[in-house]
Each structure stands twice: as structure tokens, then as C-alpha cells.
Design a protein around this motif. Sequence first.
Motif, PDB file in Angstrom:
ATOM      1  N   THR A 277       0.878  -1.050  -0.060  1.00 35.38           N
ATOM      2  CA  THR A 277      -0.007  -0.041  -0.060  1.00 35.38           C
ATOM      3  C   THR A 277       0.857   1.290   0.112  1.00 35.38           C
ATOM      4  O   THR A 277       0.540   2.107  -0.835  1.00 35.38           O
ATOM      5  CB  THR A 277      -1.098   0.335   1.070  1.00 35.38           C
ATOM      6  N   TRP A 278       1.703   1.359   0.968  1.00 41.36           N
ATOM      7  CA  TRP A 278       2.856   2.399   0.715  1.00 41.36           C
ATOM      8  C   TRP A 278       3.458   2.424  -0.290  1.00 41.36           C
ATOM      9  O   TRP A 278       3.746   3.929  -0.808  1.00 41.36           O
ATOM     10  CB  TRP A 278       3.601   2.219   2.353  1.00 41.36           C
ATOM     11  N   GLN A 279       3.779   1.642  -1.030  1.00 40.83           N
ATOM     12  CA  GLN A 279       4.727   1.920  -2.375  1.00 40.83           C
ATOM     13  C   GLN A 279       3.825   2.507  -3.403  1.00 40.83           C
ATOM     14  O   GLN A 279       4.062   3.244  -4.328  1.00 40.83           O
ATOM     15  CB  GLN A 279       5.176   0.472  -2.668  1.00 40.83           C
ATOM     16  N   ILE A 280       2.543   1.978  -3.510  1.00 41.75           N
ATOM     17  CA  ILE A 280       1.547   2.532  -4.370  1.00 41.75           C
ATOM     18  C   ILE A 280       1.339   4.076  -3.971  1.00 41.75           C
ATOM     19  O   ILE A 280       1.172   4.942  -4.991  1.00 41.75           O
ATOM     20  CB  ILE A 280       0.189   1.692  -4.238  1.00 41.75           C
ATOM     21  N   VAL A 281       1.126   4.229  -2.689  1.00 37.62           N
ATOM     22  CA  VAL A 281       0.859   5.838  -2.567  1.00 37.62           C
ATOM     23  C   VAL A 281       1.902   6.518  -2.749  1.00 37.62           C
ATOM     24  O   VAL A 281       1.890   7.772  -3.336  1.00 37.62           O
ATOM     25  CB  VAL A 281       0.577   5.796  -0.775  1.00 37.62           C
ATOM     26  N   LEU A 282       3.304   6.153  -2.623  1.00 33.59           N
ATOM     27  CA  LEU A 282       4.499   6.834  -2.918  1.00 33.59           C
ATOM     28  C   LEU A 282       4.464   7.090  -4.263  1.00 33.59           C
ATOM     29  O   LEU A 282       5.046   8.030  -4.852  1.00 33.59           O
ATOM     30  CB  LEU A 282       5.683   6.233  -2.429  1.00 33.59           C
ATOM     31  N   LEU A 283       4.191   5.910  -5.332  1.00 32.54           N
ATOM     32  CA  LEU A 283       4.320   6.108  -6.555  1.00 32.54           C
ATOM     33  C   LEU A 283       3.247   7.304  -7.079  1.00 32.54           C
ATOM     34  O   LEU A 283       3.383   8.037  -7.977  1.00 32.54           O
ATOM     35  CB  LEU A 283       3.866   4.602  -7.335  1.00 32.54           C
TER      36      LEU A 283
END
Length: 80
Positions: free
Chosen positions: A5-11
Amino acid sequence: MRPGTWQIVLLLVVVLLLFGANRLPGLARSVGQSLKILKTEVKDLADDDRPAATPADRPDGAAPSATPAPPAEGDPGPKA
């Protein structure tokens, strides 16, 4: 490995910073149109791979014109 989830938000934040909020709708629209064109082209290619219709499948019932087969390797062909 699936993104978290955090990787998608960061992207998404990086994409927002790179393109800006004003250009994102136009970018999404152009991506959608490109995917629509790609989908129709793939469908057309799949339709091209289907075999030709048989005489029973043709609405007029006519048989397609047949071309004569080439002579065999040892066969001299028709005599004139």
C-alpha cells in the motif's frame, strides 16, 4: 512480489509531483484512448486468424472459387 500500500501511495505522489494536478486528467484520457485503440486492434488481429467461411456458412450458399493445385514434383502436368 506485489507492491504494498505504501509503495502505491508513494508512486501516486511522485506521479502527481512530476505531472502536476492540471495535467493528470488529460494524461488519463490519452492513456484510456490508447488502450481502447489497442483493444480494437487486438480484436481485429484475432478476427483475421479465424478460418474462412465454408459454403454452408455463407449467406448466399455459393461455394468459394477453387484454385487448381500445383502439379506434384514428379508429375509433368496436363498434356497440351
